[in-house]
Scaffold this active site. Sequence first.
Site, PDB file in Angstrom:
ATOM      1  N   ARG A  89       0.847  -1.265   0.170  1.00 26.21           N
ATOM      2  CA  ARG A  89       0.075   0.115   0.028  1.00 26.21           C
ATOM      3  C   ARG A  89       1.021   1.029  -0.049  1.00 26.21           C
ATOM      4  NH1 ARG A  89      -5.070  -2.157   0.961  1.00 26.21           N
ATOM      5  NH2 ARG A  89      -6.677  -0.899   2.013  1.00 26.21           N
ATOM      6  N   ARG A 162     -19.859  -1.700   6.620  1.00 25.96           N
ATOM      7  CA  ARG A 162     -18.498  -1.911   7.129  1.00 25.96           C
ATOM      8  C   ARG A 162     -18.124  -0.679   7.853  1.00 25.96           C
ATOM      9  NH1 ARG A 162     -13.792  -4.302   3.076  1.00 25.96           N
ATOM     10  NH2 ARG A 162     -12.850  -2.537   3.994  1.00 25.96           N
ATOM     11  N   ARG A 173     -10.052   7.154   2.843  1.00 26.41           N
ATOM     12  CA  ARG A 173      -9.513   6.102   2.288  1.00 26.41           C
ATOM     13  C   ARG A 173      -8.843   6.335   0.780  1.00 26.41           C
ATOM     14  NH1 ARG A 173     -13.652   1.559   2.641  1.00 26.41           N
ATOM     15  NH2 ARG A 173     -12.095   0.191   2.033  1.00 26.41           N
TER      16      ARG A 173
HETATM   17  P1  AMP Z   1      -8.955  -3.392   2.430  1.00 22.10           P
HETATM   18  O1  AMP Z   1     -10.122  -4.381   2.622  1.00 22.10           O
HETATM   19  O2  AMP Z   1      -8.069  -3.636   1.415  1.00 22.10           O
HETATM   20  O3  AMP Z   1      -9.842  -2.067   1.857  1.00 22.10           O
HETATM   21  O4  AMP Z   1      -8.359  -2.788   3.720  1.00 22.10           O
HETATM   22  C1  AMP Z   1      -9.055  -2.338   4.890  1.00 22.10           C
HETATM   23  C2  AMP Z   1      -8.274  -1.514   5.666  1.00 22.10           C
HETATM   24  O5  AMP Z   1      -7.209  -2.322   6.372  1.00 22.10           O
HETATM   25  C3  AMP Z   1      -7.457  -0.472   5.265  1.00 22.10           C
HETATM   26  O6  AMP Z   1      -8.334   0.703   5.139  1.00 22.10           O
HETATM   27  C4  AMP Z   1      -6.355  -0.542   6.131  1.00 22.10           C
HETATM   28  O7  AMP Z   1      -6.821   0.305   7.316  1.00 22.10           O
HETATM   29  C5  AMP Z   1      -6.169  -1.702   6.427  1.00 22.10           C
HETATM   30  N1  AMP Z   1      -4.996  -2.263   5.635  1.00 22.10           N
HETATM   31  C6  AMP Z   1      -5.008  -3.401   4.346  1.00 22.10           C
HETATM   32  N2  AMP Z   1      -4.073  -3.699   3.851  1.00 22.10           N
HETATM   33  C7  AMP Z   1      -3.076  -2.684   4.171  1.00 22.10           C
HETATM   34  C8  AMP Z   1      -1.830  -2.700   4.006  1.00 22.10           C
HETATM   35  N3  AMP Z   1      -1.176  -3.148   3.287  1.00 22.10           N
HETATM   36  N4  AMP Z   1      -1.064  -1.628   4.862  1.00 22.10           N
HETATM   37  C9  AMP Z   1      -1.826  -0.793   5.590  1.00 22.10           C
HETATM   38  N5  AMP Z   1      -3.163  -0.987   6.002  1.00 22.10           N
HETATM   39  C10 AMP Z   1      -3.641  -1.871   5.422  1.00 22.10           C
END
Ligand code: AMP
Length: 221
Positions: A89, A162, A173
């Site tokens: 990320r 969520r 985000r």
């Molecule tokens: P996602 O389901 O990929 O949208 O991830 C949900 C949340 O998990 C994100 O908004 C971050 O808070 C955290 N997250 C997921 N992947 C990462 C990553 N590679 N680095 C940091 N935070 C992450």
Amino acid sequence: MAAVILLGPPGVGKGTQGVLLADALGWERIVTGDLLRAARRAGTELGEKARAYMDAGELVPDELVVALVEERLAKTSGETGVIFDGFPRNVAQAGELEAALDRHDRRVDRVLLLEAPDNVLEKRLTGRRSCPECGAVYNVYFNPPEREDVCDRCGRDGLVQREDDRPETVRHRLQVYRGETEPLVRYYEEAEAEVIRIDGDRAVDEIQEDVQVAAVGEPIS
Ligand code: AMP
């Protein structure tokens, strides 16, 4: 074996496409959002530390996420390809990934960049609801249940949103994506990795075709 990264903003469909691609190729997925949510549900120390960042739409600190990825990578079979969704990320995580893959005799072969305009992403995320009973996923704009708030599949009354799909958090985000994650496109282009851009603002099956061709270089029958 191959490693591909699904890159793109939240809501662009990386999760959906990752599942389809993994099914078609028999590859494994490493999805940091899912790993973090599982750690939260299990009540681990790491999960607890991650909670506040996630609910606020912030990135969880690199060392926590990298530890999860390393642990997951150690469990992969060396025989199958791996699809990364939601990781890396930021540029620091990309460096960590390279080092970790190196230890497993893998490298990033391709970066599949899914793209869609912000207004589409906002609707996809803020409209998302799921059934706490059976896990079915809906969207109040694009794919609503027949009866408002009631699951078509299992009849449960009371779909849930969520925490991080609330409108202010979604906007945050997207900003985090543009600021921290999107620079990875340049990073990989400069590293001479193959970056393939795919229009994510289309029907799932149309995107799926392009994703599969991009991942392996040819259509999968
Ligand atoms: P996602 O389901 O990929 O949208 O991830 C949900 C949340 O998990 C994100 O908004 C971050 O808070 C955290 N997250 C997921 N992947 C990462 C990553 N590679 N680095 C940091 N935070 C992450």
